[in-house]
Design a protein around this motif. Structure first.
Motif, short mmCIF file in Angstrom:
data_model
loop_
_atom_site.label_atom_id
_atom_site.label_comp_id
_atom_site.label_asym_id
_atom_site.label_seq_id
_atom_site.Cartn_x
_atom_site.Cartn_y
_atom_site.Cartn_z
N ILE A 161 0.83 -1.20 0.00
CA ILE A 161 0.00 0.00 0.00
C ILE A 161 0.87 1.26 0.00
N LEU A 162 1.69 1.41 1.03
CA LEU A 162 2.46 2.66 1.15
C LEU A 162 3.43 2.87 -0.02
N LEU A 163 4.21 1.85 -0.37
CA LEU A 163 5.17 2.01 -1.47
C LEU A 163 4.46 2.21 -2.80
N GLN A 164 3.41 1.45 -3.05
CA GLN A 164 2.71 1.58 -4.34
C GLN A 164 2.05 2.95 -4.47
N LEU A 165 1.49 3.47 -3.36
CA LEU A 165 0.90 4.81 -3.42
C LEU A 165 1.97 5.88 -3.64
N SER A 166 3.15 5.69 -3.03
CA SER A 166 4.20 6.68 -3.23
C SER A 166 4.74 6.65 -4.65
N LEU A 167 4.63 5.52 -5.33
CA LEU A 167 5.04 5.44 -6.73
C LEU A 167 3.96 5.96 -7.68
N LEU A 168 2.71 5.89 -7.26
CA LEU A 168 1.61 6.33 -8.11
C LEU A 168 1.30 7.82 -8.00
N LEU A 169 1.42 8.38 -6.80
CA LEU A 169 0.97 9.74 -6.55
C LEU A 169 2.12 10.74 -6.47
N PRO A 170 1.90 11.97 -6.92
CA PRO A 170 2.92 13.01 -6.76
C PRO A 170 3.09 13.37 -5.27
N THR A 171 4.20 13.99 -4.95
CA THR A 171 4.58 14.27 -3.57
C THR A 171 3.53 15.08 -2.81
N TYR A 172 3.03 16.14 -3.41
CA TYR A 172 2.09 16.98 -2.67
C TYR A 172 0.80 16.23 -2.35
N ILE A 173 0.36 15.34 -3.22
CA ILE A 173 -0.83 14.54 -2.94
C ILE A 173 -0.53 13.51 -1.85
N GLN A 174 0.68 12.94 -1.88
CA GLN A 174 1.08 12.00 -0.82
C GLN A 174 0.99 12.66 0.55
N ASN A 175 1.53 13.87 0.64
CA ASN A 175 1.56 14.56 1.94
C ASN A 175 0.17 14.94 2.42
N ILE A 176 -0.65 15.46 1.53
CA ILE A 176 -2.02 15.83 1.91
C ILE A 176 -2.81 14.58 2.31
N THR A 177 -2.70 13.53 1.52
CA THR A 177 -3.39 12.28 1.82
C THR A 177 -2.91 11.70 3.14
N GLY A 178 -1.60 11.75 3.38
CA GLY A 178 -1.05 11.24 4.63
C GLY A 178 -1.59 11.96 5.84
N VAL A 179 -1.64 13.28 5.78
CA VAL A 179 -2.17 14.06 6.90
C VAL A 179 -3.65 13.75 7.12
N VAL A 180 -4.43 13.70 6.05
CA VAL A 180 -5.87 13.43 6.18
C VAL A 180 -6.10 12.04 6.75
N LEU A 181 -5.41 11.02 6.22
CA LEU A 181 -5.64 9.66 6.70
C LEU A 181 -5.15 9.45 8.12
N LEU A 182 -4.00 10.02 8.47
CA LEU A 182 -3.51 9.87 9.84
C LEU A 182 -4.41 10.62 10.83
N THR A 183 -4.92 11.76 10.43
CA THR A 183 -5.85 12.50 11.30
C THR A 183 -7.13 11.69 11.51
N PHE A 184 -7.65 11.14 10.43
CA PHE A 184 -8.85 10.30 10.53
C PHE A 184 -8.59 9.09 11.43
N PHE A 185 -7.45 8.42 11.20
CA PHE A 185 -7.15 7.21 11.98
C PHE A 185 -6.94 7.55 13.45
N LEU A 186 -6.29 8.66 13.74
CA LEU A 186 -6.11 9.08 15.13
C LEU A 186 -7.46 9.33 15.82
N GLN A 187 -8.37 9.97 15.11
CA GLN A 187 -9.69 10.24 15.69
C GLN A 187 -10.46 8.94 15.92
N GLU A 188 -10.35 8.01 14.99
CA GLU A 188 -11.04 6.74 15.12
C GLU A 188 -10.41 5.89 16.23
N TYR A 189 -9.09 5.94 16.34
CA TYR A 189 -8.37 5.08 17.27
C TYR A 189 -8.49 5.57 18.71
N ALA A 190 -8.60 6.87 18.91
CA ALA A 190 -8.61 7.43 20.27
C ALA A 190 -9.82 7.12 21.05
#
Length: 184
Positions: A155-184
């Motif tokens: 997942i992580l490596l394939q997404l980093s090869l498919l997506l440009p850097t700025y989309i990777q960073n935005i997606t990473g922040v959004v998904l980690l924020t979502f996961f933190l809210q769900e996990y807490a």
């Protein structure tokens, strides 16, 4: 003047040939870049990466990894939180180096320019890998290696090869924020 125009025509023709050729030289190949390889956005590469990504997402869904991580008493949640914190730190280092230093300040992103960031990222990758393995081992046993490989490589490596850097960073922040809210 005739000689110059012929050279310009030949130059523009070879430039067009290079642009239309889907093969690129890979300097990291065993032959030193002499064998041309397919470009990163060639349809064959896109299909391969998307297939790996889809297969790993399907496998993780079939094993119920998300539900187990969120609700299973077998998962060591303290260790999982350590892995999550290390992952967030990796994302922030990645964003600093790529977006701030690379894009805004115009620095070349390389090991030579960012050795401390590189070493910190490697240490955090090791920490997060150990923490996630320890966290899910009671729930998955030996299969935790497969689960973490599906997440990291599939997942992580394939997404980093498919997506440009700025989309990777935005997606990473959004998904980690979502996961933190769900996990807490």
């Amino acid at each position: 003047m005739g000689k110059n125009s012929k050279q310009q025509q030949q130059g523009s023709k070879s430039q067009r040939d290079e642009e239309s050729n889907p093969l690129v030289n890979n300097p990291y190949s065993s032959t030193g870049g002499q064998e041309p390889t397919l470009g990163p956005y060639h349809p064959i590469n896109l299909i391969q990466r998307s297939s790996i990504l889809g297969g790993c997402v399907y496998g993780l869904h079939r094993w119920g990894v998300y539900e187990k991580v969120m609700h299973s008493p077998l998962v060591r949640h303290e260790w999982f939180k350590v892995g999550l914190a290390a992952s967030i730190a990796i994302l922030f280092i990645k964003m600093y180096v790529e977006m701030y230093a690379g894009k805004l300040r115009g620095e070349e992103v390389s090991y030579k320019n960012f050795p401390k960031s590189t070493h910190a990222t490697i240490a955090l990758l090791i920490l997060s890998s150990i923490a996630f393995h320890v966290a899910i081992w009671p729930a998955y046993g030996m299969n935790s290696i497969v689960v973490m490989t599906m997440i990291g490589w599939g997942i992580l490596l394939q997404l980093s090869l498919l997506l440009p850097t700025y989309i990777q960073n935005i997606t990473g922040v959004v998904l980690l924020t979502f996961f933190l809210q769900e996990y807490a």
